[in-house]
Design a protein around this motif. Structure first.
Motif, PDB file in Angstrom:
ATOM      1  N   TYR A 100     -14.244  30.965 -35.764  1.00  0.00           N
ATOM      2  CA  TYR A 100     -13.601  30.620 -34.489  1.00  0.00           C
ATOM      3  C   TYR A 100     -12.195  31.201 -34.409  1.00  0.00           C
ATOM      4  N   HIS A 133      -9.282  29.308 -25.537  1.00  0.00           N
ATOM      5  CA  HIS A 133     -10.254  28.492 -26.266  1.00  0.00           C
ATOM      6  C   HIS A 133     -11.597  28.484 -25.538  1.00  0.00           C
ATOM      7  N   ARG A 134     -11.575  28.396 -24.211  1.00  0.00           N
ATOM      8  CA  ARG A 134     -12.820  28.436 -23.445  1.00  0.00           C
ATOM      9  C   ARG A 134     -13.526  29.776 -23.628  1.00  0.00           C
ATOM     10  N   THR A 136     -13.280  31.824 -26.172  1.00  0.00           N
ATOM     11  CA  THR A 136     -13.789  31.914 -27.545  1.00  0.00           C
ATOM     12  C   THR A 136     -15.096  31.148 -27.690  1.00  0.00           C
ATOM     13  N   GLU A 137     -15.119  29.926 -27.163  1.00  0.00           N
ATOM     14  CA  GLU A 137     -16.324  29.108 -27.250  1.00  0.00           C
ATOM     15  C   GLU A 137     -17.497  29.785 -26.528  1.00  0.00           C
ATOM     16  N   LYS A 138     -17.226  30.287 -25.341  1.00  0.00           N
ATOM     17  CA  LYS A 138     -18.279  30.932 -24.542  1.00  0.00           C
ATOM     18  C   LYS A 138     -18.844  32.152 -25.275  1.00  0.00           C
ATOM     19  N   GLN A 141     -20.953  31.273 -28.373  1.00  0.00           N
ATOM     20  CA  GLN A 141     -22.261  30.739 -27.984  1.00  0.00           C
ATOM     21  C   GLN A 141     -23.182  31.863 -27.504  1.00  0.00           C
ATOM     22  N   TRP A 146     -21.981  30.374 -32.701  1.00  0.00           N
ATOM     23  CA  TRP A 146     -21.316  29.084 -32.470  1.00  0.00           C
ATOM     24  C   TRP A 146     -21.539  28.123 -33.636  1.00  0.00           C
ATOM     25  N   ARG A 149     -19.025  28.511 -36.420  1.00  0.00           N
ATOM     26  CA  ARG A 149     -17.624  28.601 -35.976  1.00  0.00           C
ATOM     27  C   ARG A 149     -16.611  28.069 -36.988  1.00  0.00           C
ATOM     28  N   ASN A 150     -16.988  27.078 -37.799  1.00  0.00           N
ATOM     29  CA  ASN A 150     -16.051  26.480 -38.752  1.00  0.00           C
ATOM     30  C   ASN A 150     -16.158  27.073 -40.149  1.00  0.00           C
TER      31      ASN A 150
END
Length: 260
Positions: A100, A133-134, A136-138, A141, A146, A149-150
């Motif tokens: 992430y 952040h939005r 990156t998440e999109k 996924q 996704w 991510r961690n």
């Protein structure tokens, strides 16, 4: 036409690494640059992306508004902001950061807030930060990362690290993506998966792709056109079928095999 090199030449002292290279890449194409080791392929990429300034010649880029720009000798960060992203032959992830975080950092390329705004967490910076952040998440996924991510980048299997590096380049929102040997070190299964991944992002993100690659199965399967370098000079250009049947290209590669 999204990219054109006009007789670009690169000399290091008395050595000419690339001589009068003329490449034209049309919007939406996948174009490959191939040749034996030491042919000047990465040097050509470095001239396009601002790592090197050509000794002679020009690099011309057509931006999203259809305006042709002379980007010869511009800084890599300026070129990236225009919509040209690249990966490297040697993976350059932030190994101790998570998947992430690696992708989030790439979003900062288009950050408009200054250092003070970020330090003080001023409202306009916070708005931009939430959007990063939005984004990156999109993206994670969409490309199937996704669930990872961690995970630290260094803990990923080799093929996934290669994929993450490409995704990090995608986070800069490029129009032209340069891939420097994306399949280097991959086994056949990983190469097959990478081929499909490049095909997927090319279509879904409306990309033009320019790549250096030694895996001929990958090159022949997805390239629209191919340029061949030998000793810094172009010896052939054409479709995959034309290149496969070009005697000069066959001889160049046979020569490498015999010397190995």
């Amino acid at each position: 036409m999204i990219l054109k090199t006009d007789n670009i030449t690169m000399q290091f002292g008395g050595v000419t690494a690339v001589y009068k290279l003329n490449i034209e890449i049309n919007d939406g194409e996948i174009v490959a640059l191939i040749g034996p080791n030491g042919a000047g392929k990465t040097t050509a990429f470095n001239m396009v992306t601002g790592v090197y300034t050509p000794t002679e010649g020009k690099v011309l880029y057509t931006n999203a508004e259809g305006r042709e720009l002379d980007i010869t000798g511009k800084r890599p960060s300026e070129i990236a902001k225009l919509g040209i992203a690249r990966t490297f032959q040697n993976i350059r992830l932030f190994k101790d950061l998570t998947v992430y975080e690696n992708v989030l950092i790439a979003n900062h390329l288009h950050l408009k807030s200054d250092f003070l705004s970020a330090t003080l967490h001023l409202p306009w910076y916070m708005k931009e930060a939430r959007q990063m952040h939005r984004n990156t998440e999109k993206l994670l996924q969409e490309v199937g990362l996704w669930d990872l991510r961690n995970e630290k980048a260094s803990s990923l299997p080799y093929g996934q690290q290669r994929r993450l590096e490409i995704v990090r380049a995608l986070a800069t929102k490029p129009r032209l993506l340069l891939l420097d040997e994306p399949a280097a070190g991959m086994n056949p299964k990983e190469t097959e998966e990478l081929t499909e991944f490049i095909r997927q992002i090319h279509k879904e993100y409306n990309l033009t792709v320019f790549m250096i690659e030694h895996h001929m199965d990958l090159v022949m399967e997805i390239s629209d056109r191919i340029y061949v370098l030998e000793f810094g000079m172009t010896i052939a250009e054409g479709t995959p079928d034309e290149i496969q049947n070009n005697q000069r290209v066959i001889d160049a590669y046979l020569g490498v095999d015999e010397d190995a």
